[in-house]
Design a protein around this motif. Structure first.
Motif, PDB file in Angstrom:
ATOM      1  N   THR A  72      -6.389   2.441  -8.356  1.00  0.00           N
ATOM      2  CA  THR A  72      -5.170   3.230  -8.156  1.00  0.00           C
ATOM      3  C   THR A  72      -5.561   4.703  -8.186  1.00  0.00           C
ATOM      4  N   GLN A  73      -4.713   5.529  -7.638  1.00  0.00           N
ATOM      5  CA  GLN A  73      -5.004   6.961  -7.637  1.00  0.00           C
ATOM      6  C   GLN A  73      -5.073   7.508  -9.060  1.00  0.00           C
ATOM      7  N   ARG A 116      -9.780   3.497  -1.371  1.00  0.00           N
ATOM      8  CA  ARG A 116      -8.588   2.648  -1.319  1.00  0.00           C
ATOM      9  C   ARG A 116      -8.701   1.497  -0.327  1.00  0.00           C
ATOM     10  N   ASP A 117      -9.456   1.673   0.738  1.00  0.00           N
ATOM     11  CA  ASP A 117      -9.549   0.649   1.778  1.00  0.00           C
ATOM     12  C   ASP A 117     -10.742  -0.284   1.631  1.00  0.00           C
ATOM     13  N   PHE A 173      -9.660   9.039  -4.001  1.00  0.00           N
ATOM     14  CA  PHE A 173      -8.908   7.791  -3.830  1.00  0.00           C
ATOM     15  C   PHE A 173      -8.865   7.371  -2.362  1.00  0.00           C
ATOM     16  N   ASN A 174      -8.704   8.313  -1.452  1.00  0.00           N
ATOM     17  CA  ASN A 174      -8.692   7.982  -0.027  1.00  0.00           C
ATOM     18  C   ASN A 174     -10.019   7.384   0.435  1.00  0.00           C
ATOM     19  N   GLU A 192      -6.888  -1.456  -3.089  1.00  0.00           N
ATOM     20  CA  GLU A 192      -5.585  -0.844  -3.372  1.00  0.00           C
ATOM     21  C   GLU A 192      -4.483  -1.905  -3.382  1.00  0.00           C
ATOM     22  N   LYS A 212      -4.402  -3.765  -6.465  1.00  0.00           N
ATOM     23  CA  LYS A 212      -4.305  -2.861  -7.628  1.00  0.00           C
ATOM     24  C   LYS A 212      -5.571  -2.899  -8.486  1.00  0.00           C
ATOM     25  N   SER A 265      -7.303  -5.178   0.486  1.00  0.00           N
ATOM     26  CA  SER A 265      -8.041  -4.013  -0.001  1.00  0.00           C
ATOM     27  C   SER A 265      -7.928  -3.933  -1.517  1.00  0.00           C
ATOM     28  N   ARG A 315       0.844  -1.193   0.000  1.00  0.00           N
ATOM     29  CA  ARG A 315       0.000   0.000   0.000  1.00  0.00           C
ATOM     30  C   ARG A 315       0.880   1.245   0.000  1.00  0.00           C
ATOM     31  N   LYS A 316       0.410   2.294  -0.679  1.00  0.00           N
ATOM     32  CA  LYS A 316       1.123   3.563  -0.658  1.00  0.00           C
ATOM     33  C   LYS A 316       0.928   4.235   0.682  1.00  0.00           C
ATOM     34  N   ARG A 366      -0.139   6.947   3.119  1.00  0.00           N
ATOM     35  CA  ARG A 366      -1.289   7.849   3.062  1.00  0.00           C
ATOM     36  C   ARG A 366      -0.839   9.275   3.333  1.00  0.00           C
TER      37      ARG A 366
END
Length: 167
Positions: A62-63, A44-45, A40-41, A56, A59, A54, A15-16, A18
């Motif tokens: 994606t944002q 994503r979860d 995206f926030n 996210e 993949k 998740s 995960r990226k 946050r």
């Protein structure tokens, strides 16, 4: 682990980190713009319908696949199923749609679509996840809404110190 799945062992990615969404300097009477990161926030979860990951992490979202046109109050999310025959693509699209209509101001029109060439029945999935009557009908099915609520439930066990903005 899981039996009978087309993709029983999907790739899971890191995960990226946050980033906090810092509100612009606006007063209480101004409509704050919504951007790609904020949308995206929100999504994503969302948990996958079949795997303990998740969207996210898989993949699926994606944002870069989030498009926001704040001026026209339009949001589009392009998602990528884990395989070309994913049977849960419609449910994932429904989860994305419901999460966004619950999270965004009501002035926004939400569109979800399968990334071109990533699903065998791309047109049918896109039609179903963006049809108001079908979405409303799906929300009347107790079993389906229970699955959607499970996918949208907060995932506090994944939150570490670096993810303080998840709360």
């Amino acid at each position: 682990m899981v039996q009978g799945l087309i993709n029983a062992n999907p790739a899971v990615y890191e995960r990226k980190r946050r980033c906090p969404v810092v509100p612009a300097d606006v007063d209480e009477y101004t409509t704050a713009p919504i951007d790609q990161l904020e949308v995206f926030n929100h999504i994503r979860d969302i948990r996958d319908t079949e795997f303990p990951s998740s969207l996210e992490e898989l993949k699926v979202v994606t944002q870069d696949a989030v498009e926001v046109n704040d001026k026209n109050s339009h949001v589009r999310v392009t998602f990528t199923p884990t395989n070309i025959n994913c049977e849960m693509a419609k449910t994932i699209g429904l989860c994305l749609h419901i999460k966004l209509i619950r999270s965004l101001p009501s002035r926004y029109k939400v569109d979800n679509r399968v990334a071109p060439g990533t699903h065998a029945h791309e047109a049918a999935v896109n039609e179903r996840v963006n049809d108001k009557e079908r979405v409303a009908g799906a929300l009347e099915l107790p079993g389906l809404i229970k699955m959607v609520d499970h996918c949208l439930a907060p995932t506090y066990e994944r939150i570490g110190k670096e993810n303080v903005y998840d709360l």
